[in-house]
Write a protein that holds these residues in place. Structure first.
Motif, PDB file in Angstrom:
ATOM      1  N   UNK A 140       0.811  -1.226   0.000  1.00 49.28           N
ATOM      2  CA  UNK A 140       0.000   0.000   0.000  1.00 49.28           C
ATOM      3  C   UNK A 140       0.843   1.274   0.000  1.00 49.28           C
ATOM      4  N   UNK A 141       2.107   1.157  -0.316  1.00 53.26           N
ATOM      5  CA  UNK A 141       2.963   2.337  -0.385  1.00 53.26           C
ATOM      6  C   UNK A 141       3.838   2.296  -1.629  1.00 53.26           C
ATOM      7  N   UNK A 142       4.239   3.472  -2.063  1.00 56.37           N
ATOM      8  CA  UNK A 142       5.236   3.565  -3.125  1.00 56.37           C
ATOM      9  C   UNK A 142       6.600   3.592  -2.438  1.00 56.37           C
ATOM     10  N   UNK A 143       7.371   2.545  -2.637  1.00 59.00           N
ATOM     11  CA  UNK A 143       8.658   2.367  -1.979  1.00 59.00           C
ATOM     12  C   UNK A 143       9.703   1.978  -3.013  1.00 59.00           C
ATOM     13  N   UNK A 144      10.972   1.960  -2.595  1.00 56.55           N
ATOM     14  CA  UNK A 144      12.047   1.527  -3.478  1.00 56.55           C
ATOM     15  C   UNK A 144      13.007   0.605  -2.733  1.00 56.55           C
ATOM     16  N   UNK A 145      13.434  -0.437  -3.417  1.00 60.98           N
ATOM     17  CA  UNK A 145      14.517  -1.307  -2.957  1.00 60.98           C
ATOM     18  C   UNK A 145      15.681  -1.106  -3.922  1.00 60.98           C
ATOM     19  N   UNK A 146      16.862  -0.866  -3.368  1.00 64.78           N
ATOM     20  CA  UNK A 146      18.000  -0.412  -4.170  1.00 64.78           C
ATOM     21  C   UNK A 146      19.121  -1.445  -4.125  1.00 64.78           C
ATOM     22  N   UNK A 147      19.447  -2.086  -5.250  1.00 65.52           N
ATOM     23  CA  UNK A 147      20.591  -3.003  -5.262  1.00 65.52           C
ATOM     24  C   UNK A 147      21.893  -2.210  -5.188  1.00 65.52           C
ATOM     25  N   UNK A 148      22.823  -2.695  -4.408  1.00 66.60           N
ATOM     26  CA  UNK A 148      24.119  -2.023  -4.254  1.00 66.60           C
ATOM     27  C   UNK A 148      25.141  -2.758  -5.109  1.00 66.60           C
ATOM     28  N   UNK A 149      25.747  -2.039  -6.063  1.00 67.49           N
ATOM     29  CA  UNK A 149      26.650  -2.673  -7.015  1.00 67.49           C
ATOM     30  C   UNK A 149      28.108  -2.359  -6.760  1.00 67.49           C
ATOM     31  N   UNK A 150      28.409  -1.259  -6.087  1.00 68.99           N
ATOM     32  CA  UNK A 150      29.798  -0.923  -5.782  1.00 68.99           C
ATOM     33  C   UNK A 150      30.358  -1.948  -4.790  1.00 68.99           C
ATOM     34  N   UNK A 151      31.509  -2.538  -5.117  1.00 70.46           N
ATOM     35  CA  UNK A 151      32.049  -3.642  -4.304  1.00 70.46           C
ATOM     36  C   UNK A 151      32.398  -3.191  -2.889  1.00 70.46           C
ATOM     37  N   UNK A 152      32.948  -1.987  -2.747  1.00 68.63           N
ATOM     38  CA  UNK A 152      33.279  -1.497  -1.400  1.00 68.63           C
ATOM     39  C   UNK A 152      32.022  -1.306  -0.573  1.00 68.63           C
ATOM     40  N   UNK A 153      31.007  -0.741  -1.193  1.00 71.00           N
ATOM     41  CA  UNK A 153      29.758  -0.491  -0.479  1.00 71.00           C
ATOM     42  C   UNK A 153      29.105  -1.800  -0.063  1.00 71.00           C
ATOM     43  N   UNK A 154      29.175  -2.814  -0.922  1.00 71.16           N
ATOM     44  CA  UNK A 154      28.579  -4.112  -0.597  1.00 71.16           C
ATOM     45  C   UNK A 154      29.265  -4.742   0.611  1.00 71.16           C
ATOM     46  N   UNK A 155      30.584  -4.697   0.620  1.00 70.90           N
ATOM     47  CA  UNK A 155      31.323  -5.257   1.758  1.00 70.90           C
ATOM     48  C   UNK A 155      30.991  -4.496   3.040  1.00 70.90           C
ATOM     49  N   UNK A 156      30.862  -3.210   2.902  1.00 71.75           N
ATOM     50  CA  UNK A 156      30.582  -2.392   4.078  1.00 71.75           C
ATOM     51  C   UNK A 156      29.200  -2.696   4.644  1.00 71.75           C
ATOM     52  N   UNK A 157      28.213  -2.836   3.780  1.00 66.05           N
ATOM     53  CA  UNK A 157      26.861  -3.134   4.249  1.00 66.05           C
ATOM     54  C   UNK A 157      26.787  -4.509   4.908  1.00 66.05           C
ATOM     55  N   UNK A 158      27.490  -5.493   4.347  1.00 68.95           N
ATOM     56  CA  UNK A 158      27.517  -6.812   4.975  1.00 68.95           C
ATOM     57  C   UNK A 158      28.166  -6.723   6.350  1.00 68.95           C
ATOM     58  N   UNK A 159      29.215  -5.932   6.451  1.00 68.62           N
ATOM     59  CA  UNK A 159      29.875  -5.753   7.748  1.00 68.62           C
ATOM     60  C   UNK A 159      28.917  -5.115   8.755  1.00 68.62           C
ATOM     61  N   UNK A 160      28.146  -4.132   8.306  1.00 71.03           N
ATOM     62  CA  UNK A 160      27.165  -3.490   9.188  1.00 71.03           C
ATOM     63  C   UNK A 160      26.149  -4.519   9.683  1.00 71.03           C
ATOM     64  N   UNK A 161      25.637  -5.339   8.767  1.00 76.36           N
ATOM     65  CA  UNK A 161      24.656  -6.353   9.145  1.00 76.36           C
ATOM     66  C   UNK A 161      25.227  -7.324  10.176  1.00 76.36           C
ATOM     67  N   UNK A 162      26.448  -7.800   9.929  1.00 75.78           N
ATOM     68  CA  UNK A 162      27.048  -8.800  10.815  1.00 75.78           C
ATOM     69  C   UNK A 162      27.403  -8.216  12.173  1.00 75.78           C
ATOM     70  N   UNK A 163      27.751  -6.937  12.195  1.00 73.11           N
ATOM     71  CA  UNK A 163      28.169  -6.308  13.447  1.00 73.11           C
ATOM     72  C   UNK A 163      27.071  -6.340  14.495  1.00 73.11           C
ATOM     73  N   UNK A 164      25.831  -6.169  14.081  1.00 76.84           N
ATOM     74  CA  UNK A 164      24.730  -6.156  15.040  1.00 76.84           C
ATOM     75  C   UNK A 164      24.607  -7.483  15.792  1.00 76.84           C
ATOM     76  N   UNK A 165      24.997  -8.575  15.148  1.00 75.76           N
ATOM     77  CA  UNK A 165      24.867  -9.875  15.795  1.00 75.76           C
ATOM     78  C   UNK A 165      26.038 -10.179  16.727  1.00 75.76           C
ATOM     79  N   UNK A 166      26.997  -9.244  16.816  1.00 78.29           N
ATOM     80  CA  UNK A 166      28.065  -9.345  17.814  1.00 78.29           C
ATOM     81  C   UNK A 166      27.728  -8.544  19.063  1.00 78.29           C
ATOM     82  N   UNK A 167      26.680  -7.684  18.974  1.00 77.31           N
ATOM     83  CA  UNK A 167      26.342  -6.802  20.095  1.00 77.31           C
ATOM     84  C   UNK A 167      25.865  -7.634  21.292  1.00 77.31           C
ATOM     85  N   UNK A 168      26.528  -7.438  22.430  1.00 78.46           N
ATOM     86  CA  UNK A 168      26.113  -8.146  23.645  1.00 78.46           C
ATOM     87  C   UNK A 168      25.876  -7.176  24.800  1.00 78.46           C
TER      88      UNK A 168
END
Length: 700
Positions: free
Chosen positions: A614-642
């Motif tokens: 029910x909304x106009x939204x966008x999903x954006x694929x990330x193609x820059x290799x540095x940006x992709x690695x960085x986003x994966x690192x961000x995702x994984x970092x949260x699961x180290x939070x204790x």
């Protein structure tokens, strides 16, 4: 087979309990605890306006269809009431037993008018008569007439008045304008700072509003009205005018919550309930000051920095030098920004530069929520005044920002900006800006795609992702997007961007199914997602199927999680954590392993029916290799939070994750800030060691 599903409203209340848990932590700075308590109260205000308001409308309309968890609207309202009453008890216990004594120990004293010494009473009386009384408008209550209209979410003092001369009794209401600060300073001879609450001051001097009558009882209360009133778009000829009608209707809508003090005389309580047309199930008793959201005023008061977290100033992105044009930086390569660790300034600079750049031809942008004194609005106005073609979609249906957006739209229109008031039947929630620039005889499109609003104020408080790119495919998709939302063309033929409501959910379901199929074939399969909320039944069912197939599913969900975790076959491979910290987690990032060739997306959309359908939204694929690695690192970092993470349990409640034996404490947000600071310092040092000569202009 019935889908294992946690009720959405109860899941949201458990999220708010996690926020309250931050206020309950004795190791946090005192005013940070006060801030978190205020946030829980503000969250509840909106919850009652929207979610409870909607359920009450469903109940009154006779809609008894259960939600996917099996609860009908009536049963949901009952369950909400029980859970909220426990939460309110926790809030006021925390305030009275911990926070107020701790504030007093720091020299911040909440005082009662009746307990002041004569000098202090004279001081506050003078303030009342000079700065408060002229702003008050008493409202009489007459049993034979309709109850008076008074504002929602505004403190109101009710009083019982006795006219001894005529031996008569009557009642009146005195709303307290929001323009008055909640705290009224009081001088203290013993040092520190003192204050009385504005409602206590009004109650103490309310007799001056009613000459010849004696107030014998007073009580402060607050009413919450149904905010789930939508514009009827199908019949709307003038959407702006219809929205103004909706805003007016909210002011006098039905009561969904009435906050009353403890103690309260029976007759005054009855008068208040009748005036608010509130039944017993709408009444919530508060053993302390009503309207705890106004504690935010104290949390950010000047002079108490020692009682707050140390400042984490946003850092400069290493990819954009303050001395260079933002256009030059983007032309070099894609720029990924992680806010607020990295400053939102490059986004603001991009729009500002575009407004002045003689080579910029046009700017197109979607605005959902903006800052009070918005630099973005200023830049767009300047661009129009400088002769650029400027088109802005202002979403008038952004809940509780409708009035501000109406004003902004009118302001932009007066400057010559072409305005579109959203899309009929849908909210436009996508975060996108496209700038068309003439370069070397050709037109080049620069695009910003974000997960958060164009709001420089919240950009310092919310975690979000920005992508700045001039890749031709993204520019072409951006043009198609704006053509669709302004010209009624279809959201089709996109090369890279994935729009909702047409393509995002099918693509997500396909990506989840692909991981499940790989797992069935014995291949490594993995999904990691960070969203604010997970509610959509189809997405949840797909995640259950993927888990049963052997896919490792790791979900970082700040708020609502309707998926049931646990050890059953369906959920055994699913881990869900929620991180509550100094910044509001707001970025949406999705990772799919795809047989070792991962796909990573950012998005403006949560995994909820409202976002995907029910909304106009966008999903954006990330193609820059540095940006992709960085986003994966961000995702994984949260699961180290204790330290700031909680694990979501099968019943929808949560437990805080603690460091294991011999394990060091790790805090994701602190790690992000340290990384941003370290990277910014390294790039600053690198620039200081490099000499950049001035070169003559290119003769060509």
């Amino acid at each position: 087979m019935k889908l294992p599903y946690v009720n959405r409203e109860l899941s949201w209340l458990e999220f708010n309990q996690r926020v309250l848990a931050e206020a309950q932590r004795p190791d946090l700075p005192l005013l940070e605890r006060v801030k978190f308590l205020a946030i829980t109260a503000s969250n509840l205000d909106e919850f009652f306006q929207v979610r409870v308001g909607g359920l009450i409308l469903m109940r009154r309309g006779g809609r008894n269809r259960p939600d996917p968890s099996g609860l009908t609207p009536i049963r949901q309202i009952q369950a909400i009431r029980r859970r909220v009453q426990r939460m309110i008890a926790d809030q006021y216990s925390l305030l009275s037993k911990e926070l107020l004594p701790a504030l007093e120990a720091e020299g911040i004293h909440l005082l009662k008018v009746n307990d002041l010494d004569p000098t202090q009473k004279d001081q506050v009386a003078a303030f009342f008569h000079s700065s408060v009384e002229p702003l008050l408008t008493p409202l009489a209550i007459d049993a034979e007439d309709e109850p008076p209209h008074f504002p929602a979410l505004q403190l109101t003092v009710a009083c019982k008045l006795v006219d001894e001369e005529n031996d008569s009794t009557r009642y009146a209401l005195v709303p307290i304008p929001d323009s008055l600060n909640r705290r009224v300073p009081v001088d203290r001879a013993g040092g520190g700072s003192g204050f009385v609450l504005i409602e206590d001051l009004v109650a103490a001097h309310i007799g001056s509003l009613f000459p010849g009558e004696k107030p014998t009882a007073t009580a402060c209360f607050r009413v919450t009205r149904n905010g789930d009133i939508a514009v009827q778009e199908e019949d709307a000829i003038d959407l702006a005018g219809e929205m103004e009608d909706v805003l007016a209707a909210r002011k006098i809508a039905d009561t969904v919550r009435l906050e009353l003090p403890v103690p309260l005389s029976r007759d005054l309580g009855t008068v208040i309930r009748d005036a608010c047309r509130a039944g017993t199930e709408e009444v919530y008793r508060c053993d302390g000051p009503i309207g705890l959201s106004s504690l935010m005023e104290l949390a950010f008061a000047d002079g108490y920095d020692h009682l707050r977290d140390t400042d984490w100033p946003p850092q400069q992105s290493p990819d954009i030098s303050p001395a260079e044009s933002v256009f030059e930086a983007i032309a070099r390569r894609d720029v990924l920004l992680h806010h607020p660790y990295e400053s939102f300034e490059p986004v603001l600079r991009l729009i500002d530069e575009a407004s002045k750049d003689p080579d910029v031809v046009s700017i197109k942008q979607v605005l959902y929520r903006t800052a009070k004194n918005s630099r973005v609005i200023d830049s767009l106005i300047r661009a129009a005044e400088n002769g650029k073609s400027v088109t802005v979609l202002v979403e008038l249906k952004a809940r509780f920002d409708e009035a501000r957006n109406l004003d902004r739209a009118e302001e932009l229109q007066r400057a010559g900006v072409q305005i579109v008031y959203g899309v009929k039947g849908l909210k436009t929630h996508a975060k996108i800006c496209m700038i068309v620039r003439r370069e070397s005889g050709h037109l080049r499109r620069y695009v910003h795609l974000g997960t958060g609003n164009y709001n420089e104020s919240t950009a310092r408080l919310y975690t979000d992702i920005s992508l700045l790119t001039c890749r031709p495919e993204y520019g072409a998709d951006a043009s198609l997007f704006f053509n669709a939302v302004t010209g009624r063309s279809k959201l089709l033929r996109f090369q890279r961007l994935v729009p909702a409501p047409t393509a995002m959910k099918p693509r997500l379901l396909s990506l989840i199914a692909d991981e499940a199929e790989r797992a069935r074939q014995g291949e490594p399969a993995r999904i990691i997602a960070k969203v604010n909320s997970l509610q959509d039944p189809e997405i949840i069912a797909a995640l259950y199927d993927a888990s049963a197939a052997g896919v490792e599913v790791k979900l970082n969900i700040r708020g609502i999680c309707c998926l049931k975790t646990g050890t059953s076959k369906r959920a055994k491979n699913i881990e869900v954590v929620s991180v509550i910290d100094r910044y509001l987690e707001h970025a949406r990032i999705f990772y799919f392993h795809q047989g070792g060739d991962p796909l990573i997306f950012t998005s403006s959309a949560d995994w909820m029916g409202r976002n995907l359908d029910r909304r106009v939204e966008l999903m954006v694929p990330i193609e820059d290799s540095r940006a992709r690695k960085r986003l994966l690192k961000i995702l994984e970092t949260f699961f180290r939070d204790n330290t700031q993470a909680s694990r979501i349990l099968p019943d929808g409640t949560s437990e805080r994750i603690q460091p294991g034996k011999g394990e060091k404490a790790f805090r994701a947000q602190e790690d992000f800030y340290r990384r941003a600071r370290r990277t910014a310092k390294a790039r600053e040092h690198e620039r200081a060691m490099r000499f950049d000569p001035h070169l003559p202009p290119d003769p060509s």
